[in-house]
Design a protein around this motif. Structure first.
Motif, PDB file in Angstrom:
ATOM      1  N   GLU A 270       0.835  -1.203   0.000  1.00  0.00           N
ATOM      2  CA  GLU A 270       0.000   0.000   0.000  1.00  0.00           C
ATOM      3  C   GLU A 270       0.872   1.256   0.000  1.00  0.00           C
ATOM      4  O   GLU A 270       0.598   2.214  -0.718  1.00  0.00           O
ATOM      5  CB  GLU A 270      -0.898  -0.031   1.240  1.00  0.00           C
ATOM      6  N   LEU A 271       1.932   1.227   0.788  1.00  0.00           N
ATOM      7  CA  LEU A 271       2.860   2.354   0.846  1.00  0.00           C
ATOM      8  C   LEU A 271       3.545   2.579  -0.498  1.00  0.00           C
ATOM      9  O   LEU A 271       3.660   3.709  -0.967  1.00  0.00           O
ATOM     10  CB  LEU A 271       3.906   2.113   1.928  1.00  0.00           C
ATOM     11  N   ILE A 272       3.962   1.500  -1.139  1.00  0.00           N
ATOM     12  CA  ILE A 272       4.614   1.616  -2.449  1.00  0.00           C
ATOM     13  C   ILE A 272       3.651   2.200  -3.468  1.00  0.00           C
ATOM     14  O   ILE A 272       4.018   3.071  -4.255  1.00  0.00           O
ATOM     15  CB  ILE A 272       5.176   0.252  -2.888  1.00  0.00           C
ATOM     16  N   ALA A 273       2.402   1.739  -3.442  1.00  0.00           N
ATOM     17  CA  ALA A 273       1.400   2.277  -4.375  1.00  0.00           C
ATOM     18  C   ALA A 273       1.163   3.764  -4.122  1.00  0.00           C
ATOM     19  O   ALA A 273       1.058   4.557  -5.074  1.00  0.00           O
ATOM     20  CB  ALA A 273       0.098   1.493  -4.241  1.00  0.00           C
ATOM     21  N   THR A 274       1.092   4.154  -2.852  1.00  0.00           N
ATOM     22  CA  THR A 274       0.900   5.566  -2.505  1.00  0.00           C
ATOM     23  C   THR A 274       2.082   6.411  -2.977  1.00  0.00           C
ATOM     24  O   THR A 274       1.899   7.498  -3.535  1.00  0.00           O
ATOM     25  CB  THR A 274       0.729   5.723  -0.981  1.00  0.00           C
ATOM     26  N   LEU A 275       3.288   5.899  -2.762  1.00  0.00           N
ATOM     27  CA  LEU A 275       4.475   6.638  -3.189  1.00  0.00           C
ATOM     28  C   LEU A 275       4.570   6.729  -4.706  1.00  0.00           C
ATOM     29  O   LEU A 275       4.982   7.763  -5.247  1.00  0.00           O
ATOM     30  CB  LEU A 275       5.738   5.987  -2.619  1.00  0.00           C
ATOM     31  N   LYS A 276       4.192   5.667  -5.424  1.00  0.00           N
ATOM     32  CA  LYS A 276       4.190   5.724  -6.890  1.00  0.00           C
ATOM     33  C   LYS A 276       3.216   6.787  -7.380  1.00  0.00           C
ATOM     34  O   LYS A 276       3.531   7.545  -8.303  1.00  0.00           O
ATOM     35  CB  LYS A 276       3.811   4.360  -7.474  1.00  0.00           C
ATOM     36  N   GLN A 277       2.030   6.838  -6.764  1.00  0.00           N
ATOM     37  CA  GLN A 277       1.042   7.838  -7.143  1.00  0.00           C
ATOM     38  C   GLN A 277       1.561   9.241  -6.857  1.00  0.00           C
ATOM     39  O   GLN A 277       1.412  10.149  -7.672  1.00  0.00           O
ATOM     40  CB  GLN A 277      -0.272   7.587  -6.396  1.00  0.00           C
ATOM     41  N   ALA A 278       2.200   9.402  -5.705  1.00  0.00           N
ATOM     42  CA  ALA A 278       2.762  10.714  -5.357  1.00  0.00           C
ATOM     43  C   ALA A 278       3.874  11.104  -6.325  1.00  0.00           C
ATOM     44  O   ALA A 278       4.008  12.275  -6.682  1.00  0.00           O
ATOM     45  CB  ALA A 278       3.292  10.688  -3.919  1.00  0.00           C
ATOM     46  N   CYS A 279       4.667  10.133  -6.781  1.00  0.00           N
ATOM     47  CA  CYS A 279       5.732  10.414  -7.751  1.00  0.00           C
ATOM     48  C   CYS A 279       5.146  10.834  -9.100  1.00  0.00           C
ATOM     49  O   CYS A 279       5.709  11.675  -9.794  1.00  0.00           O
ATOM     50  CB  CYS A 279       6.645   9.207  -7.921  1.00  0.00           C
ATOM     51  N   LEU A 280       4.017  10.224  -9.473  1.00  0.00           N
ATOM     52  CA  LEU A 280       3.363  10.620 -10.723  1.00  0.00           C
ATOM     53  C   LEU A 280       2.805  12.033 -10.626  1.00  0.00           C
ATOM     54  O   LEU A 280       2.843  12.791 -11.597  1.00  0.00           O
ATOM     55  CB  LEU A 280       2.240   9.639 -11.070  1.00  0.00           C
ATOM     56  N   GLN A 281       2.295  12.383  -9.454  1.00  0.00           N
ATOM     57  CA  GLN A 281       1.736  13.725  -9.270  1.00  0.00           C
ATOM     58  C   GLN A 281       2.832  14.786  -9.140  1.00  0.00           C
ATOM     59  O   GLN A 281       2.601  15.949  -9.450  1.00  0.00           O
ATOM     60  CB  GLN A 281       0.853  13.754  -8.023  1.00  0.00           C
ATOM     61  N   ASN A 282       4.002  14.388  -8.661  1.00  0.00           N
ATOM     62  CA  ASN A 282       5.123  15.314  -8.453  1.00  0.00           C
ATOM     63  C   ASN A 282       6.368  14.755  -9.120  1.00  0.00           C
ATOM     64  O   ASN A 282       7.263  14.248  -8.441  1.00  0.00           O
ATOM     65  CB  ASN A 282       5.371  15.508  -6.953  1.00  0.00           C
ATOM     66  N   PRO A 283       6.463  14.828 -10.449  1.00  0.00           N
ATOM     67  CA  PRO A 283       7.570  14.175 -11.151  1.00  0.00           C
ATOM     68  C   PRO A 283       8.943  14.779 -10.868  1.00  0.00           C
ATOM     69  O   PRO A 283       9.952  14.134 -11.103  1.00  0.00           O
ATOM     70  CB  PRO A 283       7.202  14.323 -12.628  1.00  0.00           C
ATOM     71  N   ASP A 284       9.002  15.987 -10.323  1.00  0.00           N
ATOM     72  CA  ASP A 284      10.287  16.634 -10.069  1.00  0.00           C
ATOM     73  C   ASP A 284      10.696  16.572  -8.601  1.00  0.00           C
ATOM     74  O   ASP A 284      11.560  17.324  -8.172  1.00  0.00           O
ATOM     75  CB  ASP A 284      10.237  18.101 -10.514  1.00  0.00           C
ATOM     76  N   ASN A 285      10.104  15.676  -7.838  1.00  0.00           N
ATOM     77  CA  ASN A 285      10.385  15.585  -6.415  1.00  0.00           C
ATOM     78  C   ASN A 285      11.340  14.432  -6.145  1.00  0.00           C
ATOM     79  O   ASN A 285      10.963  13.263  -6.179  1.00  0.00           O
ATOM     80  CB  ASN A 285       9.085  15.408  -5.644  1.00  0.00           C
ATOM     81  N   ALA A 286      12.582  14.747  -5.874  1.00  0.00           N
ATOM     82  CA  ALA A 286      13.602  13.728  -5.631  1.00  0.00           C
ATOM     83  C   ALA A 286      13.390  13.027  -4.291  1.00  0.00           C
ATOM     84  O   ALA A 286      13.689  11.837  -4.155  1.00  0.00           O
ATOM     85  CB  ALA A 286      14.990  14.353  -5.681  1.00  0.00           C
ATOM     86  N   ALA A 287      12.875  13.740  -3.293  1.00  0.00           N
ATOM     87  CA  ALA A 287      12.660  13.136  -1.969  1.00  0.00           C
ATOM     88  C   ALA A 287      11.637  12.004  -2.044  1.00  0.00           C
ATOM     89  O   ALA A 287      11.804  10.962  -1.413  1.00  0.00           O
ATOM     90  CB  ALA A 287      12.216  14.201  -0.973  1.00  0.00           C
TER      91      ALA A 287
END
Length: 178
Positions: A43-60
């Motif tokens: 669930e955490l990985i899915a949430t982080l993948k979604q957050a990465c898609l929403q914020n493609p320039d976020n290295a953190a």
């Protein structure tokens, strides 16, 4: 003067969500990775993948995703996420440090040492330097103990062909015998 000091104290520079303009970061279970159930980790990985898609320039976020994949023993996905974090922010200490740690975990100790030395060059605070030095010391201690994976320098084509010929010969002898 006191008001500016109080106002400066109320601002938290470590708050990644505020710095990055996010609503909120997902709860990250980094304190004890062994206690995270696989469903929660997925669930955490899915949430982080979604957050990465929403914020493609976020290295953190990509660094956190790489750490989550590493906790899930998914080395290639972790490596991909950490490499993308380093492409986005080449001066990101934690992405570089975790990239070196990933190589250490798979016992590619020479590469782990190189990546950790790069992280040490990127360190700007005494805490970051301490983290990188400890990791570097652990890598060097492990490499001197003989726990390194030897690099594959020769082709396995000839041994594979010899094994195939041997198996073919044994199979022919078996067929002739029957």
């Amino acid at each position: 003067m006191e008001q500016t000091l109080q106002a400066a104290e109320t601002v938290r520079p470590a708050d990644l969500a505020a710095q990055r303009g996010l609503d909120r970061l997902p709860a990250l279970p980094w304190r004890d990775p062994q206690s995270v159930p696989p469903e929660k980790l997925a669930e955490l990985i899915a949430t982080l993948k979604q957050a990465c898609l929403q914020n493609p320039d976020n290295a953190a976020l990509r660094t956190c995703l790489g750490m989550a994949h590493a906790m899930n023993y998914d080395v290639y996905s972790s490596m991909e996420a950490l490499e993308s974090a380093m492409r986005i922010a080449p001066q990101d200490f934690f992405a570089q440090l975790k990239y070196g740690e990933l190589f250490f975990r798979v016992r590619a100790l020479q590469r782990a040492e190189q990546e950790t030395l790069r992280a040490l060059e990127l360190a700007v605070s005494s805490q970051e330097m301490s983290l990188a030095r400890k990791q570097l010391a652990h890598i060097r201690q492990t490499s001197h103990g003989g726990h390194t994976r030897p690099p594959l320098l020769k082709s396995l084509g000839l041994p594979a062909a010899a094994l195939a010929a041997l198996l073919a010969g044994v199979s022919c002898l078996y067929l002739l015998w029957k």
